[in-house]
Write a protein that holds these residues in place. Structure first.
Motif, mmCIF file in Angstrom:
data_model
loop_
_atom_site.group_PDB
_atom_site.id
_atom_site.type_symbol
_atom_site.label_atom_id
_atom_site.label_comp_id
_atom_site.label_asym_id
_atom_site.label_seq_id
_atom_site.Cartn_x
_atom_site.Cartn_y
_atom_site.Cartn_z
ATOM 1 N N PHE A 31 0.824 -1.119 -0.040
ATOM 2 C CA PHE A 31 0.066 0.009 -0.062
ATOM 3 C C PHE A 31 0.884 1.266 -0.056
ATOM 4 O O PHE A 31 1.830 1.428 0.782
ATOM 5 C CB PHE A 31 -0.798 0.019 1.147
ATOM 6 N N LYS A 32 0.465 2.336 -0.697
ATOM 7 C CA LYS A 32 1.384 3.219 -0.890
ATOM 8 C C LYS A 32 1.049 4.502 0.109
ATOM 9 O O LYS A 32 0.080 4.745 0.327
ATOM 10 C CB LYS A 32 1.164 4.160 -2.529
ATOM 11 N N SER A 33 2.130 4.965 0.725
ATOM 12 C CA SER A 33 2.084 5.978 1.685
ATOM 13 C C SER A 33 3.064 7.080 1.032
ATOM 14 O O SER A 33 4.124 7.107 0.629
ATOM 15 C CB SER A 33 3.287 5.774 2.904
ATOM 16 N N HIS A 34 2.240 8.371 0.860
ATOM 17 C CA HIS A 34 2.659 9.436 0.000
ATOM 18 C C HIS A 34 3.440 10.183 1.158
ATOM 19 O O HIS A 34 3.045 10.904 1.820
ATOM 20 C CB HIS A 34 1.396 10.313 -0.700
ATOM 21 N N ALA A 35 4.859 10.679 0.322
ATOM 22 C CA ALA A 35 5.550 11.560 1.070
ATOM 23 C C ALA A 35 5.528 12.836 0.376
ATOM 24 O O ALA A 35 5.263 12.859 -0.788
ATOM 25 C CB ALA A 35 6.793 11.319 1.362
ATOM 26 N N PHE A 36 5.708 14.022 1.094
ATOM 27 C CA PHE A 36 5.556 15.175 0.278
ATOM 28 C C PHE A 36 6.860 16.272 0.446
ATOM 29 O O PHE A 36 7.522 15.863 1.667
ATOM 30 C CB PHE A 36 4.363 16.044 0.954
ATOM 31 N N ASP A 37 6.970 17.174 -0.337
ATOM 32 C CA ASP A 37 8.484 18.122 -0.237
ATOM 33 C C ASP A 37 8.221 19.116 0.697
ATOM 34 O O ASP A 37 8.993 19.926 0.706
ATOM 35 C CB ASP A 37 8.786 18.307 -1.515
ATOM 36 N N ILE A 38 7.275 19.176 1.536
ATOM 37 C CA ILE A 38 7.029 20.297 2.354
ATOM 38 C C ILE A 38 6.745 19.583 3.991
ATOM 39 O O ILE A 38 6.566 18.496 3.873
ATOM 40 C CB ILE A 38 5.631 21.207 2.391
ATOM 41 N N PRO A 39 7.138 20.314 4.908
ATOM 42 C CA PRO A 39 7.022 19.863 6.226
ATOM 43 C C PRO A 39 5.530 19.494 6.503
ATOM 44 O O PRO A 39 4.552 20.309 6.349
ATOM 45 C CB PRO A 39 7.261 20.739 7.210
ATOM 46 N N VAL A 112 -7.463 26.768 7.603
ATOM 47 C CA VAL A 112 -8.166 25.557 8.208
ATOM 48 C C VAL A 112 -8.813 24.817 7.128
ATOM 49 O O VAL A 112 -9.701 25.370 6.374
ATOM 50 C CB VAL A 112 -8.893 25.604 9.638
ATOM 51 N N ALA A 113 -8.494 23.616 6.859
ATOM 52 C CA ALA A 113 -9.080 22.588 5.807
ATOM 53 C C ALA A 113 -9.430 21.588 6.327
ATOM 54 O O ALA A 113 -9.011 20.822 7.361
ATOM 55 C CB ALA A 113 -8.183 22.491 4.549
ATOM 56 N N VAL A 114 -10.612 20.743 5.874
ATOM 57 C CA VAL A 114 -11.057 19.490 6.114
ATOM 58 C C VAL A 114 -11.197 18.723 4.986
ATOM 59 O O VAL A 114 -11.333 19.144 3.780
ATOM 60 C CB VAL A 114 -12.291 19.656 6.926
ATOM 61 N N CYS A 115 -10.744 17.542 4.901
ATOM 62 C CA CYS A 115 -10.858 16.443 3.908
ATOM 63 C C CYS A 115 -10.589 15.083 4.467
ATOM 64 O O CYS A 115 -9.711 14.682 5.082
ATOM 65 C CB CYS A 115 -9.833 16.810 2.739
ATOM 66 N N GLU A 116 -11.655 14.271 4.357
ATOM 67 C CA GLU A 116 -11.559 12.824 4.511
ATOM 68 C C GLU A 116 -10.283 12.253 3.971
ATOM 69 O O GLU A 116 -9.425 11.605 4.623
ATOM 70 C CB GLU A 116 -12.683 11.983 4.027
ATOM 71 N N ASP A 117 -9.761 12.165 2.866
ATOM 72 C CA ASP A 117 -8.560 11.928 2.256
ATOM 73 C C ASP A 117 -7.395 12.974 2.400
ATOM 74 O O ASP A 117 -7.509 13.764 1.721
ATOM 75 C CB ASP A 117 -8.887 11.649 0.692
ATOM 76 N N ARG A 118 -6.607 12.601 3.307
ATOM 77 C CA ARG A 118 -5.543 13.521 3.836
ATOM 78 C C ARG A 118 -4.424 14.009 2.657
ATOM 79 O O ARG A 118 -4.019 14.854 2.401
ATOM 80 C CB ARG A 118 -4.720 13.152 4.932
ATOM 81 N N VAL A 119 -4.551 12.739 1.731
ATOM 82 C CA VAL A 119 -3.521 13.071 0.620
ATOM 83 C C VAL A 119 -4.067 14.129 -0.229
ATOM 84 O O VAL A 119 -3.429 14.902 -0.682
ATOM 85 C CB VAL A 119 -3.188 11.844 -0.056
ATOM 86 N N VAL A 120 -5.404 14.031 -0.830
ATOM 87 C CA VAL A 120 -6.073 15.003 -1.703
ATOM 88 C C VAL A 120 -6.001 16.251 -0.888
ATOM 89 O O VAL A 120 -5.729 17.379 -1.435
ATOM 90 C CB VAL A 120 -7.449 14.644 -1.716
ATOM 91 N N GLY A 121 -6.280 16.342 0.428
ATOM 92 C CA GLY A 121 -6.091 17.727 0.921
ATOM 93 C C GLY A 121 -4.556 18.215 1.149
ATOM 94 O O GLY A 121 -4.644 19.632 0.862
ATOM 95 N N ILE A 122 -3.811 17.382 1.319
ATOM 96 C CA ILE A 122 -2.408 18.013 1.017
ATOM 97 C C ILE A 122 -1.957 18.426 -0.287
ATOM 98 O O ILE A 122 -1.530 19.529 -0.370
ATOM 99 C CB ILE A 122 -1.230 17.039 1.736
ATOM 100 N N GLU A 123 -2.371 17.860 -1.186
ATOM 101 C CA GLU A 123 -2.212 18.199 -2.683
ATOM 102 C C GLU A 123 -2.685 19.586 -2.789
ATOM 103 O O GLU A 123 -2.500 20.380 -3.688
ATOM 104 C CB GLU A 123 -2.678 17.186 -3.707
ATOM 105 N N GLN A 124 -4.033 19.695 -2.266
ATOM 106 C CA GLN A 124 -4.660 21.167 -2.475
ATOM 107 C C GLN A 124 -3.935 22.088 -1.637
ATOM 108 O O GLN A 124 -4.052 23.383 -2.199
ATOM 109 C CB GLN A 124 -6.083 20.984 -1.677
#
Length: 343
Positions: A31-39, A112-124
């Protein structure tokens, strides 16, 4: 009732096996864990219920917001909406959830943001922010945070660590070793070195996992709009306490230290207060013969409070913060600040 939960142990074994397999699939890369280039900072716990995630989120946001463009990202538990949403100062708990509403009420200039899918939320969020603080996301393995802060309620840490449904753990106690920082929260006033050593021996943190101890820091009462309240609570006061949080016991005990008479209107965590609930509180308050009487609620509950039935009544909010023990606040803060600056 507590003893009946032991009969659920076979189901805990099944649930625990499923969680272990799920975590292994993430660890092994199936299963993929998404890492991001910001803290990305994750704040969470292993248990259901409150371990002080909201005060810790607010502490970290308050620490970083003056030097960095910070966004908080939550699931938005209990909201009636779906998908990714940015909170406005006029957003309600039914739109974004009570905890995000509390964050926005306190930090009006912070995203302040909300999203069930945190990957989608971080991308936004990632293009326009320097750091993202995720509230209650330790089990959201689809995101690989840069820094994980794991909280344990002191009182609950003394109990057997058993997985749902017989216990209160969302995953195995061994999940604690994924954390970068561990904090034992809600420590009692009388905690001593032996108590802390006992916690250390139970948690057995890795050499790379700094362990902190904190208590609830109660702040002066405020009005519903966040203004300072010139009010004292003493033995002559009758307090109507309205709560819909996971563990109101510390707050009840804190108010009780003033020797005030406490009439507690207690509801489950994230309870959506109905008109009937509020009218009952208002009617009891008006019928009370005490000369000095007030209504107190929590910051989170205030976001779900229908105030029209309480119009004209003295309603106050009890803010709380994080009080680090052993003068450890500068050390904790530096760990957070250094992580953000280095990444």
């Amino acid at each position: 009732m507590q003893y009946l939960r032991w009969f659920l142990l076979p189901f805990s074994l099944i649930y625990g096996l499923v969680v272990v397999i799920r975590n292994w699939l993430y660890d092994a890369g199936f299963f993929k864990s998404h890492a991001f280039d910001i803290p990305v900072i994750c704040i969470g716990n292993l248990e259901i219920g409150g371990a002080g995630k909201s005060p810790m989120t607010e502490h970290i946001v308050g620490l970083l917001k003056d030097e960095h463009k910070v966004a908080t990202l939550s699931r938005g538990y209990g909201r009636e909406t779906k998908g990714f949403l940015l909170a406005a100062t006029t957003s309600t708990a039914t739109q974004i959830g009570d905890e995000p509403s509390q964050f926005k009420h306190k930090f009006r200039d912070v995203t302040v943001a909300v999203c069930e899918d945190r990957v989608v939320g971080i991308e936004q969020l990632k293009a326009n922010h320097d750091v993202i603080v995720m509230d209650d996301a330790f089990q959201h393995r689809a995101v690989k945070p840069g820094l994980s802060v794991l909280l344990f309620d002191y009182k609950n840490l003394q109990k057997p660590q058993i997985i749902l449904p017989a216990g209160n753990l969302r995953e195995s106690f061994s999940g604690r070793w994924r954390a970068d920082i561990i904090v034992v929260t809600k420590c009692p006033a009388g905690i001593n070195e032996n108590d802390m050593t006992s916690c250390y021996n139970k948690l057995t943190p890795l050499s790379s996992q700094p362990l902190f101890f904190s208590s609830i820091a109660y702040k002066p009462l405020q009005t519903l709009d966040g203004a300072s309240a010139d009010i004292s609570v003493d033995a002559d006061t009758t307090v109507f306490l309205l709560t819909g949080i996971a563990n109101p016991v510390p707050l009840v005990n804190y108010i009780g230290q003033s020797n005030a008479r406490v009439i507690h209107h207690k509801y489950p965590d994230h309870h959506q207060f109905t008109t009937k609930n509020i009218v009952k509180l208002a009617d009891e308050f008006k019928a009370c013969a005490s000369q000095k009487k007030i209504i107190i609620t929590t910051e989170k509950d205030a976001q779900r409070l229908g105030i029209h039935e309480l119009a004209g009544l003295p309603v106050y909010v009890q803010p709380i913060g994080v009080g680090f023990l052993n003068d450890a606040k500068p050390v904790f803060d530096k760990l957070i600040q250094n992580y953000v600056r280095e990444h």
